[in-house]
Design a protein around this motif. Structure first.
Motif, PDB file in Angstrom:
ATOM      1  N   ARG A  27       0.844  -1.195   0.000  1.00 29.00           N
ATOM      2  CA  ARG A  27       0.000   0.000   0.000  1.00 29.00           C
ATOM      3  C   ARG A  27       0.879   1.244   0.000  1.00 29.00           C
ATOM      4  N   ALA A  28       0.472   2.236  -0.752  1.00 30.11           N
ATOM      5  CA  ALA A  28       1.250   3.475  -0.829  1.00 30.11           C
ATOM      6  C   ALA A  28       1.306   4.180   0.525  1.00 30.11           C
ATOM      7  N   ARG A  29       0.226   4.104   1.294  1.00 27.40           N
ATOM      8  CA  ARG A  29       0.201   4.799   2.587  1.00 27.40           C
ATOM      9  C   ARG A  29       1.293   4.267   3.521  1.00 27.40           C
ATOM     10  N   ILE A  30       1.480   2.964   3.541  1.00 29.68           N
ATOM     11  CA  ILE A  30       2.520   2.376   4.376  1.00 29.68           C
ATOM     12  C   ILE A  30       3.894   2.814   3.885  1.00 29.68           C
ATOM     13  N   ALA A  31       4.078   2.823   2.586  1.00 29.56           N
ATOM     14  CA  ALA A  31       5.360   3.251   2.021  1.00 29.56           C
ATOM     15  C   ALA A  31       5.665   4.702   2.382  1.00 29.56           C
ATOM     16  N   ARG A  32       4.660   5.562   2.292  1.00 29.66           N
ATOM     17  CA  ARG A  32       4.874   6.981   2.627  1.00 29.66           C
ATOM     18  C   ARG A  32       5.273   7.135   4.091  1.00 29.66           C
ATOM     19  N   ARG A  33       4.635   6.405   4.968  1.00 28.15           N
ATOM     20  CA  ARG A  33       4.978   6.490   6.389  1.00 28.15           C
ATOM     21  C   ARG A  33       6.411   6.013   6.630  1.00 28.15           C
ATOM     22  N   LEU A  34       6.792   4.932   5.993  1.00 28.84           N
ATOM     23  CA  LEU A  34       8.166   4.442   6.157  1.00 28.84           C
ATOM     24  C   LEU A  34       9.179   5.487   5.691  1.00 28.84           C
ATOM     25  N   SER A  35       8.896   6.115   4.574  1.00 29.56           N
ATOM     26  CA  SER A  35       9.816   7.132   4.057  1.00 29.56           C
ATOM     27  C   SER A  35       9.897   8.336   4.994  1.00 29.56           C
ATOM     28  N   GLU A  36       8.750   8.780   5.478  1.00 34.20           N
ATOM     29  CA  GLU A  36       8.722   9.943   6.383  1.00 34.20           C
ATOM     30  C   GLU A  36       9.429   9.646   7.698  1.00 34.20           C
ATOM     31  N   GLN A  37       9.369   8.405   8.161  1.00 33.93           N
ATOM     32  CA  GLN A  37       9.878   8.051   9.480  1.00 33.93           C
ATOM     33  C   GLN A  37      11.281   7.447   9.444  1.00 33.93           C
ATOM     34  N   ARG A  38      11.838   7.256   8.266  1.00 31.19           N
ATOM     35  CA  ARG A  38      13.188   6.698   8.162  1.00 31.19           C
ATOM     36  C   ARG A  38      14.217   7.748   8.569  1.00 31.19           C
ATOM     37  N   PRO A  39      15.049   7.473   9.582  1.00 26.69           N
ATOM     38  CA  PRO A  39      16.084   8.445   9.958  1.00 26.69           C
ATOM     39  C   PRO A  39      17.073   8.664   8.807  1.00 26.69           C
ATOM     40  N   ALA A  40      17.326   9.917   8.500  1.00 27.72           N
ATOM     41  CA  ALA A  40      18.198  10.232   7.366  1.00 27.72           C
ATOM     42  C   ALA A  40      19.581   9.625   7.521  1.00 27.72           C
ATOM     43  N   ALA A  41      20.064   9.533   8.755  1.00 23.92           N
ATOM     44  CA  ALA A  41      21.410   9.012   8.997  1.00 23.92           C
ATOM     45  C   ALA A  41      21.554   7.550   8.586  1.00 23.92           C
ATOM     46  N   LEU A  42      20.445   6.826   8.499  1.00 23.41           N
ATOM     47  CA  LEU A  42      20.511   5.401   8.149  1.00 23.41           C
ATOM     48  C   LEU A  42      20.551   5.168   6.651  1.00 23.41           C
ATOM     49  N   GLY A  43      20.286   6.195   5.865  1.00 21.94           N
ATOM     50  CA  GLY A  43      20.223   5.995   4.421  1.00 21.94           C
ATOM     51  C   GLY A  43      18.885   5.389   4.022  1.00 21.94           C
ATOM     52  N   PRO A  44      18.633   5.275   2.726  1.00 20.05           N
ATOM     53  CA  PRO A  44      17.343   4.764   2.264  1.00 20.05           C
ATOM     54  C   PRO A  44      17.073   3.339   2.749  1.00 20.05           C
ATOM     55  N   LEU A  45      15.813   3.062   3.027  1.00 22.13           N
ATOM     56  CA  LEU A  45      15.361   1.732   3.420  1.00 22.13           C
ATOM     57  C   LEU A  45      15.106   0.923   2.153  1.00 22.13           C
ATOM     58  N   ASN A  46      15.721  -0.254   2.052  1.00 20.22           N
ATOM     59  CA  ASN A  46      15.496  -1.133   0.904  1.00 20.22           C
ATOM     60  C   ASN A  46      14.110  -1.756   1.017  1.00 20.22           C
ATOM     61  N   VAL A  47      13.327  -1.703  -0.059  1.00 23.38           N
ATOM     62  CA  VAL A  47      11.963  -2.240   0.013  1.00 23.38           C
ATOM     63  C   VAL A  47      11.646  -3.079  -1.211  1.00 23.38           C
ATOM     64  N   CYS A  48      10.779  -4.077  -0.969  1.00 21.85           N
ATOM     65  CA  CYS A  48      10.175  -4.867  -2.033  1.00 21.85           C
ATOM     66  C   CYS A  48       8.665  -4.707  -1.946  1.00 21.85           C
TER      67      CYS A  48
END
Length: 234
Positions: free
Chosen positions: A105-126
């Motif tokens: 779902r796009a809503r879950i993806a948006r939340r993950l992106s908003e809540q991912r700490p920048a210091a960790l780098g992008p979250l890998n997703v499938c």
């Protein structure tokens, strides 16, 4: 209860993967094992780590967080969240995992992106695709896949790596390959239509259908029982 001989089980699983890759005419490094450690104690994860395993998959958030706290000294470990993801759990997943396999779902993806700490780098997703059309299974439908992929790919703190599926159980190599071939074709079609996506991952195959998955191009094979033994109840 006797300790599960994780070292021997891992060696057997690696031989099985290597044999399947050879039979499929693929390179020895074209796929790797994702050890599904849900319901298993941190001690068994530590055993697998000592025997060279680095990728571990968890379905239950609180259980995973507890194990992560016990294993903070394993600095090369890679944590994959592979279970259904609810909105109230996205922050903890975004902050504590390297991969998420179950976005549908796009809503879950948006939340993950908003809540991912920048210091960790992008979250890998499938993106999880419901290739078997089962009402009881999570996953985006094949018809809606491209639109979701484009939306996820635009999110700044996610890196879209590929597709995942959990098909209906089937007996025999031919029947097992059919839904996995569908996921491969979906990835190929998506890559052809949207070459900027740079998809490199097919997360598919488990202990019972590893060979079928490898023949259809799996790059991450999720093995639980074959590495840790029969799963405890949850």
């Amino acid at each position: 209860m006797p300790e599960v001989p994780v070292s021997a089980a891992l060696a057997t699983a690696r031989r099985r993967l290597a044999d399947a890759l050879a039979q499929a005419g693929r390179g020895v490094d074209d796929a790797r094992l994702l050890a599904v450690s849900k319901t298993k104690p941190a001690a068994l994860i530590r055993q697998a780590y000592r025997n060279g395993q680095r990728d571990f998959g968890e379905n239950y958030l609180q259980e995973a967080l507890d194990k992560q706290r016990e294993l903070t000294d394993l600095d090369a470990i890679v944590w994959h969240f592979i279970g259904p993801l609810q909105s109230n759990k996205t922050r903890a997943v975004a902050e504590n995992f390297h991969w998420v396999h179950s976005i549908d779902r796009a809503r879950i993806a948006r939340r993950l992106s908003e809540q991912r700490p920048a210091a960790l780098g992008p979250l890998n997703v499938c993106l999880q695709v419901n290739v078997s059309g089962e009402a009881s299974k999570s996953g985006v439908s094949p018809a809606e896949l491209e639109a979701l992929a484009l939306e996820v790919a635009r999110l700044p703190n996610l890196r879209l790596r590929g597709l995942m599926t959990i098909p209906a159980p089937a007996e025999g190599l031919v029947a097992q390959r059919r839904p996995l071939a569908e996921l491969r074709r979906l990835k190929e079609r998506l890559a052809e239509r949207q070459p900027s996506l740079e998809l490199d991952t097919l997360s598919m195959g488990m202990s019972d259908d590893l060979e079928a998955a490898v023949h259809e191009g799996a790059t991450l094979v999720r093995l639980g029982t074959a590495i840790f033994g029969a799963r405890a109840g949850h």
